[in-house]
Design an enzyme around this catalytic site. Structure first.
Site, PDB file in Angstrom:
ATOM      1  N   HIS A 259       1.686   4.379  -3.017  1.00  0.00           N
ATOM      2  CA  HIS A 259       1.724   5.843  -2.970  1.00  0.00           C
ATOM      3  C   HIS A 259       2.927   6.369  -3.753  1.00  0.00           C
ATOM      4  O   HIS A 259       2.822   7.368  -4.477  1.00  0.00           O
ATOM      5  CB  HIS A 259       1.822   6.323  -1.516  1.00  0.00           C
ATOM      6  CG  HIS A 259       0.535   6.227  -0.757  1.00  0.00           C
ATOM      7  ND1 HIS A 259      -0.628   6.797  -1.198  1.00  0.00           N
ATOM      8  CD2 HIS A 259       0.232   5.636   0.433  1.00  0.00           C
ATOM      9  CE1 HIS A 259      -1.599   6.563  -0.327  1.00  0.00           C
ATOM     10  NE2 HIS A 259      -1.101   5.864   0.671  1.00  0.00           N
TER      11      HIS A 259
ATOM     12  N   GLU B 212      -5.767   7.140  -1.135  1.00  0.00           N
ATOM     13  CA  GLU B 212      -5.634   5.957  -0.288  1.00  0.00           C
ATOM     14  C   GLU B 212      -6.360   4.756  -0.893  1.00  0.00           C
ATOM     15  O   GLU B 212      -5.871   3.621  -0.822  1.00  0.00           O
ATOM     16  CB  GLU B 212      -6.175   6.255   1.114  1.00  0.00           C
ATOM     17  CG  GLU B 212      -5.408   7.307   1.884  1.00  0.00           C
ATOM     18  CD  GLU B 212      -3.984   6.882   2.211  1.00  0.00           C
ATOM     19  OE1 GLU B 212      -3.717   5.662   2.231  1.00  0.00           O
ATOM     20  OE2 GLU B 212      -3.146   7.767   2.440  1.00  0.00           O
TER      21      GLU B 212
ATOM     22  N   HIS C 193       0.844  -1.203   0.000  1.00  0.00           N
ATOM     23  CA  HIS C 193       0.000   0.000   0.000  1.00  0.00           C
ATOM     24  C   HIS C 193       0.880   1.255   0.000  1.00  0.00           C
ATOM     25  O   HIS C 193       0.652   2.190  -0.789  1.00  0.00           O
ATOM     26  CB  HIS C 193      -0.910  -0.010   1.230  1.00  0.00           C
ATOM     27  CG  HIS C 193      -1.627   1.280   1.470  1.00  0.00           C
ATOM     28  ND1 HIS C 193      -2.899   1.526   1.017  1.00  0.00           N
ATOM     29  CD2 HIS C 193      -1.238   2.419   2.117  1.00  0.00           C
ATOM     30  CE1 HIS C 193      -3.265   2.751   1.368  1.00  0.00           C
ATOM     31  NE2 HIS C 193      -2.275   3.304   2.043  1.00  0.00           N
ATOM     32  N   GLU C 194       1.879   1.294   0.882  1.00  0.00           N
ATOM     33  CA  GLU C 194       2.761   2.460   0.959  1.00  0.00           C
ATOM     34  C   GLU C 194       3.590   2.605  -0.319  1.00  0.00           C
ATOM     35  O   GLU C 194       3.835   3.720  -0.791  1.00  0.00           O
ATOM     36  CB  GLU C 194       3.681   2.340   2.176  1.00  0.00           C
ATOM     37  CG  GLU C 194       2.959   2.265   3.508  1.00  0.00           C
ATOM     38  CD  GLU C 194       2.041   3.443   3.758  1.00  0.00           C
ATOM     39  OE1 GLU C 194       2.351   4.557   3.285  1.00  0.00           O
ATOM     40  OE2 GLU C 194       0.991   3.263   4.399  1.00  0.00           O
TER      41      GLU C 194
END
Length: 419
Positions: free
Chosen positions: A282, A358, A278-279
């Site tokens: 980004h 997100e 997930h990070e």
């Protein structure tokens, strides 16, 4: 003016606080929509009855303190103007030195200290709440040390910015906002560059991830996404909190992949990999740079509006406050009020954009790891661990949530599993 200010504050603030209380504790719904009942997004399927009760209580009290704090700082700045404290702070600085490079920092320090003292009860209440509900594990002395460190770092940065800003105001009466914005651009980039290696280590100890096997798996994900990372850092947060977190921050050679040790202690490796994916998402989707661009653009708009409004405010009320002109350092509380109102007005749009980013990172992570079970498990554990409200009231989501709600995030993963 003083009597009216005291009267209106004494009447309106308690009414506002009471309305917030009514909304959060009696009017806002707390149930789970029928469509989600019995699914993995239903907290009753992965939380005990006691955990559900505690999460509802903790979330409501935390949200109440947030909404109470919104007008408080503006009221403090307004009181500094109304009761003539701003000229007093200015004269104190002038008594020390007639040079702006000295008297402006003294003024900023006095204003910051005054505000810090009056907002301390809110900070302490938030800390007490986190300790009571088992989120914070930090001792009072350690918490005070971090709070004071934040005060001095923030004040030092503010002194530099305000000294430059008011120097520009004096020299360029009609274009100071533009020149200030131009100077802010390299400042934002510089702060983003030094944050991981200078500021963050002041608060916590960073070390290389002590699990070489997990580090290799994370670095493989990073390599797949073309992230130039050679190591993964873990930060010792268990002495301060039970909450979990992970992030990728910094730019260029200072980019860092960071995991809190609480995350490592509570999640399985597959769940950690989803969080890191997930990070990484980004980074891959340039959210770090897009966020920087958004900050730069919003600062341009904000400074221009502040330039327009500040002239009107000082022309109308400046004499009563003892503020001679816009470039007078005594006008700083008025500028802060304007910027605070602009920040509050723009926050719903900024949060909506953040929620979209997100969601995109969640989608990237599940497609990268292809392990929806681990993804769902990580979100459920994050919810339990942080006593999060999976379905917050509408106004709370509108003004507070930069992430989709846990209910939305888990239901998205459930849809992926079905596909």
């Amino acid at each position: 003016m003083k009597k009216r200010f005291v009267l209106w504050t004494a009447v309106l603030f308690p009414i506002y606080a009471f309305l917030v209380y009514l909304y959060l504790f009696h009017m806002a719904g707390t149930g789970v929509p029928a469509a989600y009942q019995g699914t993995a997004a239903d907290p009753s399927t992965f939380m005990t009855a006691k955990e559900l009760e505690l999460s509802q209580e903790f979330s409501r009290y935390k949200d109440f303190l947030f909404f109470i704090g919104i007008p408080l700082e503006a009221l403090i700045y307004l009181s500094v103007l109304v009761f003539g404290l701003s000229p007093i702070f200015k004269r104190f600085g002038e008594g020390v030195s007639r040079f702006s490079i000295i008297k402006i920092p003294i003024y900023v320090l006095l204003l910051s200290a005054f505000t810090w003292i009056l907002t301390f009860p809110i900070d302490y209440a938030e800390r007490k709440l986190s300790v009571t509900y088992g989120i914070s594990t930090q001792s009072f002395s350690s918490w005070m040390q971090d709070l004071l460190l934040s005060f001095w770092i923030g004040t030092l940065i503010m002194i530099i910015l305000i000294t430059v800003l008011y120097s520009l105001m004096k020299r360029f009466t009609k274009r100071w906002w533009l020149y200030a914005w131009v100077l802010l651009i390299p400042f934002f980039v510089f702060m983003m560059y030094i944050q991981p290696v200078v500021i963050d280590p002041l608060y916590n100890d960073f070390s290389r991830l002590n699990d070489p096997v997990l580090e290799e798996k994370i670095l493989n994900l990073a390599d797949e996404a073309d992230i130039p990372a050679e190591r993964v850092y873990q930060v010792n947060m268990s002495e301060e909190t039970n909450a979990m977190n992970a992030y990728v921050n910094g730019i260029g050679s200072n980019l860092r992949i960071v995991l809190w040790d609480t995350t490592l202690n509570n999640l399985k490796d597959k769940e950690v990999l989803f969080i890191m994916a997930h990070e990484i998402g980004h980074y891959v989707m340039d959210h770090l740079y897009l966020n920087l661009a958004a900050v730069i653009l919003s600062s341009l708009i904000g400074l221009y509006i502040a330039y327009r409004v500040l002239h009107v405010v000082i022309r109308k009320w400046g004499a009563g406050w003892g503020v001679k002109h816009v470039a007078d350092i005594s006008s700083l509380p008025a500028l802060f009020i304007i910027l605070s109102l602009l920040s509050f007005a723009s926050s719903p749009a900024e949060l909506a954009i953040s929620r979209s980013a997100e969601k995109a990172a969640d989608q990237y992570a599940i497609e990268m790891t292809e392990d929806p079970q681990a993804a769902v498990g990580s979100f459920q554990k994050l919810t339990v661990n942080g006593l999060s409200d999976v379905n917050p009231p509408a106004l709370v989501k509108f003004f507070r949530y930069g992430h989709p709600t846990m209910m939305d995030r888990i239901s998205m993963l459930e849809e992926y599993k079905e596909k």
